[in-house]
Design an enzyme around this catalytic site. Structure first.
Site, PDB file in Angstrom:
ATOM      1  N   GLN A   1      43.202  48.704  44.827  1.00 29.55           N
ATOM      2  CA  GLN A   1      41.794  48.745  45.236  1.00 29.55           C
ATOM      3  C   GLN A   1      41.256  47.326  45.368  1.00 29.55           C
ATOM      4  O   GLN A   1      41.546  46.466  44.547  1.00 29.55           O
ATOM      5  CB  GLN A   1      41.014  49.499  44.163  1.00 29.55           C
TER       6      GLN A   1
ATOM      7  N   LYS B   1      24.428  51.927  45.726  1.00 28.69           N
ATOM      8  CA  LYS B   1      23.937  52.797  44.665  1.00 28.69           C
ATOM      9  C   LYS B   1      22.563  53.313  45.083  1.00 28.69           C
ATOM     10  O   LYS B   1      21.748  52.589  45.660  1.00 28.69           O
ATOM     11  CB  LYS B   1      23.849  52.048  43.335  1.00 28.69           C
TER      12      LYS B   1
ATOM     13  N   ARG C   1      41.352  39.323  41.975  1.00 28.87           N
ATOM     14  CA  ARG C   1      40.192  39.924  42.652  1.00 28.87           C
ATOM     15  C   ARG C   1      39.557  38.956  43.644  1.00 28.87           C
ATOM     16  O   ARG C   1      39.074  39.359  44.692  1.00 28.87           O
ATOM     17  CB  ARG C   1      39.157  40.381  41.629  1.00 28.87           C
TER      18      ARG C   1
ATOM     19  N   HIS D   1      34.096  55.362  35.522  1.00 27.53           N
ATOM     20  CA  HIS D   1      34.587  55.338  36.893  1.00 27.53           C
ATOM     21  C   HIS D   1      35.919  54.582  36.975  1.00 27.53           C
ATOM     22  O   HIS D   1      36.877  55.047  37.591  1.00 27.53           O
ATOM     23  CB  HIS D   1      33.525  54.692  37.786  1.00 27.53           C
TER      24      HIS D   1
ATOM     25  N   TYR E   1      35.616  51.913  53.111  1.00 26.49           N
ATOM     26  CA  TYR E   1      34.284  52.505  53.231  1.00 26.49           C
ATOM     27  C   TYR E   1      33.266  51.627  52.517  1.00 26.49           C
ATOM     28  O   TYR E   1      33.556  51.036  51.489  1.00 26.49           O
ATOM     29  CB  TYR E   1      34.235  53.935  52.677  1.00 26.49           C
ATOM     30  N   PRO E   2      32.086  51.517  53.109  1.00 35.57           N
ATOM     31  CA  PRO E   2      31.009  50.798  52.431  1.00 35.57           C
ATOM     32  C   PRO E   2      30.260  51.753  51.506  1.00 35.57           C
ATOM     33  O   PRO E   2      30.284  52.969  51.710  1.00 35.57           O
ATOM     34  CB  PRO E   2      30.124  50.340  53.588  1.00 35.57           C
ATOM     35  N   MET E   3      29.613  51.195  50.505  1.00 33.96           N
ATOM     36  CA  MET E   3      28.817  52.029  49.608  1.00 33.96           C
ATOM     37  C   MET E   3      27.693  51.227  48.974  1.00 33.96           C
ATOM     38  O   MET E   3      27.732  50.003  48.923  1.00 33.96           O
ATOM     39  CB  MET E   3      29.685  52.671  48.539  1.00 33.96           C
TER      40      MET E   3
END
Length: 148
Positions: A84, A48, A28, A71, A44-46
Protein backbone atom coordinates in the site's frame (compact mmCIF):
# COMPACT_ATOMS: atom_id res chain seq x y z
CA UNK A 1 -2.54 8.57 -25.96
CA UNK A 2 -5.05 10.98 -24.52
CA UNK A 3 -4.87 12.32 -20.96
CA UNK A 4 -8.30 11.74 -19.43
CA UNK A 5 -7.61 12.39 -15.76
CA UNK A 6 -4.86 13.37 -13.35
CA UNK A 7 -4.22 13.41 -9.63
CA UNK A 8 -1.58 15.25 -7.61
CA UNK A 9 -0.32 14.01 -4.24
CA UNK A 10 2.93 13.70 -2.31
CA UNK A 11 4.48 10.87 -0.34
CA UNK A 12 4.32 11.54 3.39
CA UNK A 13 4.36 9.94 6.83
CA UNK A 14 0.94 10.15 8.47
CA UNK A 15 0.45 12.07 11.68
CA UNK A 16 -0.87 8.79 13.10
CA UNK A 17 2.43 7.02 12.34
CA UNK A 18 4.70 9.13 14.53
CA UNK A 19 7.41 7.01 16.10
CA UNK A 20 7.60 4.35 13.38
CA UNK A 21 11.11 3.09 12.62
CA UNK A 22 13.29 5.25 10.36
CA UNK A 23 13.48 2.46 7.76
CA UNK A 24 9.66 2.38 7.53
CA UNK A 25 9.51 6.17 7.23
CA UNK A 26 12.03 6.13 4.39
CA UNK A 27 10.07 3.41 2.57
CA UNK A 28 6.94 5.58 2.79
CA UNK A 29 8.71 8.72 1.64
CA UNK A 30 10.76 7.10 -1.13
CA UNK A 31 8.85 4.00 -2.28
CA UNK A 32 10.32 1.64 -4.86
CA UNK A 33 7.63 1.41 -7.52
CA UNK A 34 6.28 -0.81 -8.79
CA UNK A 35 6.97 -3.32 -6.03
CA UNK A 36 8.62 -6.54 -7.23
CA UNK A 37 6.06 -9.22 -8.10
CA UNK A 38 3.04 -6.92 -7.73
CA UNK A 39 1.86 -6.09 -11.29
CA UNK A 40 -1.77 -5.40 -10.35
CA UNK A 41 -2.60 -1.92 -9.07
CA UNK A 42 -5.62 -0.01 -7.85
CA UNK A 43 -5.68 3.72 -7.16
CA UNK A 44 -8.43 5.74 -5.52
CA UNK A 45 -8.60 9.13 -3.87
CA UNK A 46 -10.31 9.58 -0.53
CA UNK A 47 -11.16 12.10 2.14
CA UNK A 48 -12.69 11.97 5.59
CA UNK A 49 -16.33 13.02 5.93
CA UNK A 50 -17.46 16.24 7.54
CA UNK A 51 -21.13 15.27 7.94
CA UNK A 52 -23.28 16.24 10.91
CA UNK A 53 -22.94 13.31 13.32
CA UNK A 54 -20.02 11.83 11.35
CA UNK A 55 -17.37 14.54 11.17
CA UNK A 56 -13.90 13.03 11.37
CA UNK A 57 -12.37 16.36 12.28
CA UNK A 58 -14.62 16.82 15.31
CA UNK A 59 -13.14 13.70 16.90
CA UNK A 60 -10.20 14.27 19.23
CA UNK A 61 -6.79 13.10 18.03
CA UNK A 62 -6.68 10.07 20.33
CA UNK A 63 -10.00 8.74 18.99
CA UNK A 64 -8.88 9.29 15.38
CA UNK A 65 -5.63 7.49 16.15
CA UNK A 66 -7.53 4.52 17.66
CA UNK A 67 -9.69 4.27 14.54
CA UNK A 68 -6.66 4.45 12.26
CA UNK A 69 -4.92 1.77 14.32
CA UNK A 70 -7.97 -0.49 13.85
CA UNK A 71 -7.90 0.28 10.13
CA UNK A 72 -4.18 -0.48 9.92
CA UNK A 73 -4.67 -3.76 11.79
CA UNK A 74 -7.13 -4.87 9.11
CA UNK A 75 -4.65 -3.92 6.39
CA UNK A 76 -1.74 -5.74 8.07
CA UNK A 77 -3.65 -9.00 7.61
CA UNK A 78 -2.76 -8.61 3.93
CA UNK A 79 1.00 -8.19 4.50
CA UNK A 80 2.86 -9.93 1.72
CA UNK A 81 -0.21 -9.95 -0.55
CA UNK A 82 -0.71 -6.19 -0.81
CA UNK A 83 1.72 -3.27 -0.84
CA UNK A 84 0.00 0.00 0.00
CA UNK A 85 1.13 3.54 -0.78
CA UNK A 86 -0.73 6.44 0.84
CA UNK A 87 0.02 9.92 -0.49
CA UNK A 88 -1.18 13.29 0.77
CA UNK A 89 -3.07 15.68 -1.45
CA UNK A 90 -4.73 18.16 0.91
CA UNK A 91 -4.60 21.50 -0.90
CA UNK A 92 -3.25 19.90 -4.08
CA UNK A 93 -6.31 18.09 -5.43
CA UNK A 94 -9.98 17.49 -4.68
CA UNK A 95 -9.41 14.77 -2.07
CA UNK A 96 -7.11 14.58 0.95
CA UNK A 97 -5.25 11.35 0.15
CA UNK A 98 -4.42 9.05 -2.70
CA UNK A 99 -4.38 5.31 -1.98
CA UNK A 100 -2.50 2.96 -4.30
CA UNK A 101 -2.59 -0.79 -3.76
CA UNK A 102 -0.16 -3.12 -5.53
CA UNK A 103 -0.91 -6.86 -5.62
CA UNK A 104 -0.08 -10.04 -7.46
CA UNK A 105 -3.67 -10.83 -8.47
CA UNK A 106 -6.89 -8.82 -8.99
CA UNK A 107 -8.76 -10.69 -6.26
CA UNK A 108 -6.18 -9.40 -3.74
CA UNK A 109 -7.47 -5.87 -4.42
CA UNK A 110 -11.06 -7.00 -4.04
CA UNK A 111 -10.34 -8.83 -0.78
CA UNK A 112 -8.55 -5.96 0.97
CA UNK A 113 -11.01 -3.27 -0.13
CA UNK A 114 -13.96 -5.45 0.91
CA UNK A 115 -12.41 -6.22 4.31
CA UNK A 116 -11.35 -2.69 5.18
CA UNK A 117 -14.65 -1.06 4.32
CA UNK A 118 -16.12 -2.53 7.51
CA UNK A 119 -13.67 -0.67 9.75
CA UNK A 120 -15.40 2.26 11.46
CA UNK A 121 -12.92 4.73 9.99
CA UNK A 122 -14.08 3.69 6.50
CA UNK A 123 -17.71 2.75 7.10
CA UNK A 124 -18.58 5.92 8.99
CA UNK A 125 -16.02 8.52 7.95
CA UNK A 126 -14.52 7.70 4.53
CA UNK A 127 -15.47 9.42 1.29
CA UNK A 128 -14.08 7.69 -1.81
CA UNK A 129 -13.48 8.93 -5.32
CA UNK A 130 -13.33 6.82 -8.45
CA UNK A 131 -11.31 3.60 -8.40
CA UNK A 132 -8.74 3.01 -11.16
CA UNK A 133 -7.46 -0.49 -11.77
CA UNK A 134 -4.76 -1.87 -14.05
CA UNK A 135 -1.58 -3.86 -14.60
CA UNK A 136 2.00 -2.62 -14.61
CA UNK A 137 3.68 -3.87 -17.79
CA UNK A 138 6.75 -2.84 -19.71
CA UNK A 139 6.18 -1.63 -23.27
CA UNK A 140 7.16 -4.94 -24.91
CA UNK A 141 4.80 -6.96 -22.69
CA UNK A 142 1.99 -4.48 -23.32
CA UNK A 143 2.43 -4.73 -27.10
CA UNK A 144 2.52 -8.53 -26.89
CA UNK A 145 -0.64 -8.53 -24.75
CA UNK A 146 -2.68 -6.32 -27.09
CA UNK A 147 -1.30 -7.70 -30.36
CA UNK A 148 -4.10 -8.88 -32.62
Amino acid sequence: LLLVDSYVSLTEVSEYAKGIPEETQQARLYPQLPPEGKPVFCFYPMSKRRNVGANWFELDFERRRELMYEHGSSGRKFAGRVVQLITGSTGLDDYEWGVTLFCERPDDVKDIVYTMRFDESSARYALFGDFYFGYVLDAAALLETIRV
